[in-house]
Design an enzyme around this catalytic site. Structure first.
Site, PDB file in Angstrom:
ATOM      1  N   GLU A  34      -3.477  -8.448   6.237  1.00 27.72           N
ATOM      2  CA  GLU A  34      -2.940  -7.183   5.753  1.00 27.72           C
ATOM      3  C   GLU A  34      -3.916  -6.520   4.792  1.00 27.72           C
ATOM      4  O   GLU A  34      -4.531  -7.179   3.964  1.00 27.72           O
ATOM      5  CB  GLU A  34      -1.609  -7.431   5.041  1.00 27.72           C
ATOM      6  CG  GLU A  34      -0.942  -6.190   4.524  1.00 27.72           C
ATOM      7  CD  GLU A  34       0.400  -6.488   3.883  1.00 27.72           C
ATOM      8  OE1 GLU A  34       0.636  -5.940   2.792  1.00 27.72           O
ATOM      9  OE2 GLU A  34       1.200  -7.249   4.449  1.00 27.72           O
ATOM     10  N   GLU A  38      -0.205   1.048  -1.860  1.00 32.99           N
ATOM     11  CA  GLU A  38       1.180   1.231  -2.290  1.00 32.99           C
ATOM     12  C   GLU A  38       1.200   2.181  -3.480  1.00 32.99           C
ATOM     13  O   GLU A  38       0.367   2.084  -4.372  1.00 32.99           O
ATOM     14  CB  GLU A  38       1.823  -0.100  -2.672  1.00 32.99           C
ATOM     15  CG  GLU A  38       2.023  -1.012  -1.480  1.00 32.99           C
ATOM     16  CD  GLU A  38       2.742  -2.300  -1.832  1.00 32.99           C
ATOM     17  OE1 GLU A  38       3.135  -2.488  -2.998  1.00 32.99           O
ATOM     18  OE2 GLU A  38       2.902  -3.130  -0.926  1.00 32.99           O
ATOM     19  N   ARG A 119       1.174   0.841   9.662  1.00 37.61           N
ATOM     20  CA  ARG A 119       2.592   1.053   9.360  1.00 37.61           C
ATOM     21  C   ARG A 119       2.700   1.916   8.116  1.00 37.61           C
ATOM     22  O   ARG A 119       2.096   1.612   7.093  1.00 37.61           O
ATOM     23  CB  ARG A 119       3.289  -0.279   9.116  1.00 37.61           C
ATOM     24  CG  ARG A 119       3.172  -1.218  10.300  1.00 37.61           C
ATOM     25  CD  ARG A 119       3.626  -2.602   9.959  1.00 37.61           C
ATOM     26  NE  ARG A 119       3.343  -3.488  11.083  1.00 37.61           N
ATOM     27  CZ  ARG A 119       3.935  -4.641  11.256  1.00 37.61           C
ATOM     28  NH1 ARG A 119       4.824  -5.075  10.387  1.00 37.61           N
ATOM     29  NH2 ARG A 119       3.629  -5.381  12.304  1.00 37.61           N
TER      30      ARG A 119
END
Length: 122
Positions: A34, A38, A119
């Site tokens: 990953e 954020e 995503r």
């Protein structure tokens, strides 16, 4: 669609506002590699980057928060992740904010290296 490893990805985004809301841009593989961004809806002064390799969640000390005068909730910004076999670099509006070398990721053991999909989340 899975993106092959080692390329650049840019998303133009404005973060959602509100305490407890997280806007995210996540590249993630089936092997749980990953690379992400954020942005907390209640924090208009910082943006976070993070990475995981092969689902290694032994520690959560890989996140880095960047002071930002951009106010990510007020306007759209370009968040870019440039990923090669040797390094990952994070950019905000073409300005480099973080560079991770292969060897810095637990001597390469935690370096993301498998195809990922993108995503977006709020």
């Amino acid at each position: 669609a899975m993106h092959p490893p080692y390329k650049a990805h840019t998303t133009s985004s404005a973060a959602a506002t509100g305490t407890g809301i997280v806007s995210s841009i996540v590249l993630q593989s089936d092997d749980l590699d990953e690379v992400d961004w954020e942005i907390l809806g209640g924090n208009s002064t910082h943006v976070q980057s993070n990475y995981f390799g092969k689902e290694n969640t032994i520690s959560y000390n890989r996140a880095i928060w960047y002071p930002s005068s951009l106010k990510p909730q007020d306007d759209f910004h370009n968040y870019t992740t440039r990923w090669t076999k040797d390094e990952i670099e994070w950019y905000i509006d073409r300005a480099s904010v973080r560079l991770l070398k292969f060897g810095e990721a637990n001597r390469g053991k935690n370096f993301p290296s498998t195809p990922m999909n993108v995503r977006l989340g709020v």
